[in-house]
Design an enzyme around this catalytic site. Structure first.
Site, PDB file in Angstrom:
ATOM      1  N   LYS A 643       0.800  -1.227   0.000  1.00 15.97           N
ATOM      2  CA  LYS A 643       0.000   0.000   0.000  1.00 15.97           C
ATOM      3  C   LYS A 643       0.834   1.279   0.000  1.00 15.97           C
ATOM      4  CE  LYS A 643      -3.488  -0.918  -0.501  1.00 15.97           C
ATOM      5  NZ  LYS A 643      -4.001  -1.613  -1.730  1.00 15.97           N
ATOM      6  N   TYR A 844      -1.413   9.931 -11.385  1.00 17.52           N
ATOM      7  CA  TYR A 844      -0.784   9.862 -12.704  1.00 17.52           C
ATOM      8  C   TYR A 844      -1.149   8.526 -13.361  1.00 17.52           C
ATOM      9  CZ  TYR A 844       2.015  14.081 -12.528  1.00 17.52           C
ATOM     10  OH  TYR A 844       2.411  15.387 -12.522  1.00 17.52           O
TER      11      TYR A 844
HETATM   12  N1  LIG Z   1      -0.594   6.309 -10.132  1.00 16.37           N
HETATM   13  C1  LIG Z   1      -1.260   5.711  -9.153  1.00 16.37           C
HETATM   14  N2  LIG Z   1      -2.466   5.161  -9.360  1.00 16.37           N
HETATM   15  C2  LIG Z   1      -3.130   4.577  -8.358  1.00 16.37           C
HETATM   16  N3  LIG Z   1      -2.676   4.478  -7.108  1.00 16.37           N
HETATM   17  C3  LIG Z   1      -1.471   5.003  -6.846  1.00 16.37           C
HETATM   18  C4  LIG Z   1      -0.729   5.638  -7.854  1.00 16.37           C
HETATM   19  N4  LIG Z   1       0.417   6.080  -7.303  1.00 16.37           N
HETATM   20  C5  LIG Z   1       0.397   5.739  -6.006  1.00 16.37           C
HETATM   21  N5  LIG Z   1      -0.752   5.081  -5.724  1.00 16.37           N
HETATM   22  C6  LIG Z   1      -1.088   4.592  -4.400  1.00 16.37           C
HETATM   23  O1  LIG Z   1      -0.844   3.187  -4.380  1.00 16.37           O
HETATM   24  C7  LIG Z   1      -1.681   2.661  -3.390  1.00 16.37           C
HETATM   25  C8  LIG Z   1      -1.741   1.175  -3.543  1.00 16.37           C
HETATM   26  O2  LIG Z   1      -0.481   0.715  -3.166  1.00 16.37           O
HETATM   27  P1  LIG Z   1       0.063  -0.621  -3.683  1.00 16.37           P
HETATM   28  O3  LIG Z   1      -0.015  -0.709  -5.134  1.00 16.37           O
HETATM   29  O4  LIG Z   1       1.422  -0.781  -3.099  1.00 16.37           O
HETATM   30  O5  LIG Z   1      -0.927  -1.688  -3.035  1.00 16.37           O
HETATM   31  S1  LIG Z   1      -0.681  -3.255  -2.896  1.00 16.37           S
HETATM   32  O6  LIG Z   1       0.144  -3.480  -1.756  1.00 16.37           O
HETATM   33  O7  LIG Z   1      -0.066  -3.733  -4.118  1.00 16.37           O
HETATM   34  O8  LIG Z   1      -2.034  -3.810  -2.704  1.00 16.37           O
HETATM   35  C9  LIG Z   1      -2.976   3.365  -3.562  1.00 16.37           C
HETATM   36  O9  LIG Z   1      -3.625   3.311  -2.320  1.00 16.37           O
HETATM   37  P2  LIG Z   1      -5.191   3.622  -2.172  1.00 16.37           P
HETATM   38  O10 LIG Z   1      -5.292   5.088  -2.514  1.00 16.37           O
HETATM   39  O11 LIG Z   1      -5.514   3.380  -0.747  1.00 16.37           O
HETATM   40  O12 LIG Z   1      -5.918   2.753  -3.124  1.00 16.37           O
HETATM   41  C10 LIG Z   1      -2.522   4.741  -3.982  1.00 16.37           C
HETATM   42  O13 LIG Z   1      -2.541   5.672  -2.926  1.00 16.37           O
END
Ligand SMILES: Nc1ncnc2c1ncn2[C@@H]1O[C@H](COP(=O)(O)OS(=O)(=O)O)[C@@H](OP(=O)(O)O)[C@H]1O
Length: 901
Positions: A643, A844
């Site tokens: 996350k 992005y």
């Molecule tokens: N470009 C872009 N698009 C969408 N989301 C983005 C992006 N960059 C960073 N994030 C942040 O990444 C969060 C999810 O983290 P992870 O991909 O590490 O999650 S996981 O561990 O693989 O489930 C996700 O968390 P949530 O906002 O809680 O969904 C985002 O805050």
């Protein structure tokens, strides 16, 4: 088969056997002989039968040596005086000690053993009265303090502890003392302190020495020191200590003081009647009852050093001394020469057990198995023949593939194990051929009515055992019911004391030792250095040390070692004799499966292998199947934590033309999750399947967000991918925790569906277990400093790239550009052209491929104020630690860290 008794006599150079029939020698000395011939056969003289046969009658010491040292004569008249025990008392005393420390000491972690301190034979002041009864047992670790970290002594001390598998840390005496108690709970961190030079202990700055001394006397931790070099003069007088040390001496003979309470391994009755190596011995003279002699010697006849000290020349001298701590309540043992000299090694072993109150040390049991490979294979003229055997025990004839000799009369005299019909190396065969070869061998055994043992097998040249060949293990288990094997190759051949065991597909792989009797060595002349070197190895040298330090030994010998000059019989007979003469070690020869079980009950942590990379080690490459490729490993790994934007980073990298991610796994989507969970047990073939064949100029990578905070992953990953670059994203930990909670809600996790975020993060020890577990899974990954420190224990800092999670969210172009430089990928792509901010998504997205799935970048209500406050407090100390760590590393602080207090 009768029990054979025999007599030995010792002359200054050599122990010789009288009237001993050849083949029976090996059995007599309690060695399990496992003769393996694929072509061939196996012989094991196992179990109680061979133990029964192992009866050595040692002559009393007066018979052993023409003019024995009399220990009464050896005691200095200057106060180092004890009442010597009778032989009966001594035997009783040793029995008491052995009982107290048996079995393997590491099984007794957390239990304090009093070794010898309560012995009725020596009036050691009872310090325990002053020690609180709830005193914690120190960690099983040693702190070694050395004058010069580049001195060879650092290596020898490290080997000494390494060979006994005792954890140690080495520091220069001039450096700051490390914290002696653990930060978390103040537990004492060291069970023993070791100085390579006793004087450097005495000369420590007062404040530093006080800290060390207070720790030692409070936790009853002792000091072991060496004293072997003169600084300014040949004689050092410490009048306040009432101790004099005379250096640079040349000595002969060695004898342990029987009344000392420290002996476990050492056998005080034995006297060594030879010249001692080197002219760098130090001897001790003391005039205070706190000093007790531990070992004596005499001045060599041709020593031409200072002859001022009458006691030294007239009465013999003390070469190892025990300060029982009458004045400072610290037990100290000082040895007057290097610990590599075998008698000093014995003194050292017993010293560390005594000084650590039994917290450190090895069992006295030694389990021995000697395999004999390719028994009847070899050039005509050097093969083992019937005449090499004790014909009352062994008969031989033909067995195996064409060309080798087998004597049917011996079929029921041995326990046989087979390997491959034509001695093929399993890594060169496919699964079908491999099974066929094993089946042919077994058919042959059945045809010849050979009773083949099914528990144990070995392969030619270690092939298939490590690096593992799945087809071999599958065939062993499915076709043959094999439960154990042995190898010298895990994790690698050198250093031999770091060889370990593991269990794969239910087969116990036990580390094997090397006795240096290789296939081509048939005569004394062919042994490297000749008979003289072999005798040195046996009499206190390499082979003796293997017995001294290795509770479970499996050796491989070869056919030719039993014929010709009968080097195997000679070696094992004499080494076991020498061990029995000078130590109390108890040699036993259980069957292979019992040995294997014993091994893993002694070393339960070794069950799961730590996979290493065959591509990093030529020897392993030689026994790795040709269809395996070093290309199937990643160049860099995004390790998480969860996350923090790992999917975004992974997706953006995948868009690079020269970067290729691991294959998608149906279970874990874009992740592999090898190092952190049960997949690790499937082995590296499983891992490699996730990567494609190399394409020129393309770099492979993987991302598994659970790796970051997993306790085992850094060590395992470093073992397999020591050159990989590690990418870690540090996002604001409270935001990360909240995202994790929302992620679980979206998956309708039963626990989080029943509790608010605040209820999860504020749960306590009294909350339901599931709730507490969820809290830990939610919060622990955000304790960044702890996890990052674990990665730094293995990976050099310049292989670790830290991504600011905030920046990845708000300005990923910058992140991607920096990361490309770090992983040195070509061509350099300007992500400005590839990424666009998407207003609707709020993140992005890739210009061509679009945004991440709706699961990433979810919309949910902001975190409540109460949780924010709680998490601010919770993470404050962890963030403070992270600030310190990043400053130490010279890394910029992420924006969110700089603004948090
Ligand atoms: N470009 C872009 N698009 C969408 N989301 C983005 C992006 N960059 C960073 N994030 C942040 O990444 C969060 C999810 O983290 P992870 O991909 O590490 O999650 S996981 O561990 O693989 O489930 C996700 O968390 P949530 O906002 O809680 O969904 C985002 O805050």
């Amino acid at each position: 088969m009768s029990t054979r008794r025999f007599m030995v006599w010792v002359n200054p150079g050599l122990t010789r056997m009288l009237s001993l029939k050849r083949w029976s020698v090996v059995k007599v000395f309690s060695v399990v002989l496992t003769i393996c011939l694929t072509w061939a056969t196996v012989l094991v003289l196992t179990g109680s039968e061979s133990i029964q046969r192992f009866r050595i009658r040692l002559l009393p010491s007066s018979d052993l040596v023409p003019s024995p040292l009399n220990h009464k004569d050896l005691i200095s008249s200057r106060g180092i005086m004890n009442t010597l025990p009778s032989d009966d008392e001594l035997v009783q005393h040793l029995r008491n000690q052995n009982g107290a420390l048996d079995p393997y000491l590491s099984d007794k972690l957390g239990v304090s053993h009093v070794v010898g301190g309560s012995s009725p034979l020596l009036e050691v002041p009872d310090f325990t009265a002053e020690v609180p009864s709830d005193l914690p047992t120190p960690y099983r670790k040693v702190l070694i303090l050395v004058e010069d970290t580049s001195s060879p002594l650092v290596l020898t001390l490290g080997q000494f502890f390494g060979q006994q598998r005792i954890d140690y840390k080495t520091l220069a005496t001039k450096d700051e003392l490390p914290r002696l108690t653990a930060v978390e709970d103040n537990s004492p961190k060291y069970s023993l302190f070791v100085f390579d030079d006793f004087v450097s202990y005495l000369k420590m700055p007062t404040s530093k020495k006080r800290v060390l001394d207070e720790y030692c006397s409070y936790y009853r931790v002792g000091i072991l020191a060496l004293s072997m070099s003169a600084r300014t003069s040949e004689i050092e007088l410490f009048s306040d200590l009432k101790l004099k040390i005379q250096h640079r001496m040349k000595l002969q003979h060695y004898k342990l003081e029987p009344s000392s309470p420290i002996w476990r391994v050492g056998k005080p009755a034995a006297v060594f009647q030879e010249q001692l190596p080197s002219q760098e011995w130090s001897v001790f003279t003391a005039s205070h009852p706190t000093y007790r002699p531990l070992a004596y010697s005499t001045v060599a006849a041709d020593w031409d050093g200072t002859k001022q000290d009458v006691n030294v020349t007239k009465f013999g001298c003390v070469v190892a001394i025990h300060d029982i701590g009458m004045r400072d309540q610290i037990q100290k043992i000082i040895i007057g020469y290097d610990i590599t000299f075998w008698l000093n090694s014995i003194v050292g072993m017993d010293a560390i057990t005594f000084l650590s109150n039994g917290n450190l040390g090895l069992t006295l049991d030694r389990y021995v198995q000697v395999d004999v490979d390719d028994m009847f294979v070899g050039k005509t003229g050097i093969r083992t023949l019937v005449k090499d055997a004790d014909v009352s025990v062994v008969h031989m004839t033909y067995f195996c593939d064409s060309g080798c000799i087998f004597y049917p009369e011996i079929a029921d005299k041995f326990i046989w194990f087979d390997h491959m019909y034509k001695h093929e190396q399993p890594h060169l065969l496919n699964a079908t051929l491999l099974r066929q070869s094993m089946a042919s061998n077994m058919e042959f055994a059945q045809e010849k009515k050979i009773p083949v043992m099914r528990d144990y097998m070995v392969t030619p040249h270690h092939s298939g055992v490590y690096p593992v060949v799945d087809a071999l293990f599958d065939a062993w288990v499915e076709e043959r019911g094999v439960v154990c094997t042995s190898t010298e190759e895990y994790p690698r051949y050198v250093p031999h004391w770091e060889r370990r065991g593991f269990i794969y597909k239910g087969v116990m792989v036990v580390p094997r030792q090397t006795c240096r009797l290789f296939t081509h060595i048939n005569t004394f002349e062919e042994y490297q250095g000749g008979k003289e070197e072999l005798d040195i190895s046996i009499r206190g040298g390499y082979l003796f040390k293997v017995f001294l330090y290795t509770p479970i030994m499996i050796f491989m010998t070869h056919m030719s070692n039993y014929a010709n000059d009968q080097l195997a019989q000679y070696s094992f007979e004499h080494v076991t004799e020498f061990v029995a003469q000078y130590t109390n070690l108890r040699m036993q020869t259980p069957p292979p499966v019992e040995i294997a079980k014993k091994y893993f009950s002694m070393y339960p942590d070794e069950v799961l292998p730590i996979w290493t990379n065959p591509c990093d080690y030529k020897k392993h490459m030689e026994i790795w199947p040709a269809d395996k490729s070093c290309d199937h490993f990643p160049s860099f790994v995004i390790v998480g934590p969860q996350k923090t934007g790992t999917t975004a980073l992974h997706t953006f990298l995948e868009a690079h033309p020269s970067l290729k991610s691991s294959k998608k796994d149906p279970q874990y989507f874009e992740e592999v999750q090898f190092f952190n969970n049960k997949n690790y047990a499937y082995g590296i073939d499983w891992y490699m399947k996730h990567f494609d064949d190399a394409e020129k100029g393309v770099m492979q990578f993987e991302k598994s967000a659970n790796y970051f905070d997993n306790e085992f992953t850094p060590q395992r990953m470093f073992a397999l991918l020591p050159n990989a670059k590690i990418v870690i994203i540090l996002a604001e930990p409270a935001r990360r925790a909240y995202s994790w909670y929302q992620h679980l809600r979206s998956h309708e996790d039963p626990v989080v569906m029943n509790y608010t975020f605040f209820e999860v993060v504020s749960s306590t020890e009294n909350s339901p277990r599931q709730l507490r577990d969820t809290r830990n899974r939610c919060l622990k990954p955000g304790e960044y400093a702890t996890h990052l420190a674990r990665w730094l224990k293995f990976y050099p800092r310049n292989q670790i790239f830290l991504v600011d999670g905030d920046q990845l969210n708000k300005d990923p172009i910058m992140t991607m550009n920096k990361l490309q430089k770090f992983i040195a990928v070509a061509p350099y792509i300007d992500y400005y052209k590839m990424l666009r901010f998407d207003k609707e998504k709020g993140f992005y997205c890739l210009v061509e491929q679009g945004c991440l799935s709706p699961n990433k970048g979810r919309k949910y209500v902001p975190m409540d104020g109460e949780s924010q406050r709680l998490l601010k407090n919770y993470y404050a100390p962890h963030n403070a630690q992270l600030r310190t760590l990043l400053t130490e590393l010279g890394r910029p602080h992420p924006r969110w860290l700089a603004s948090s207090t």
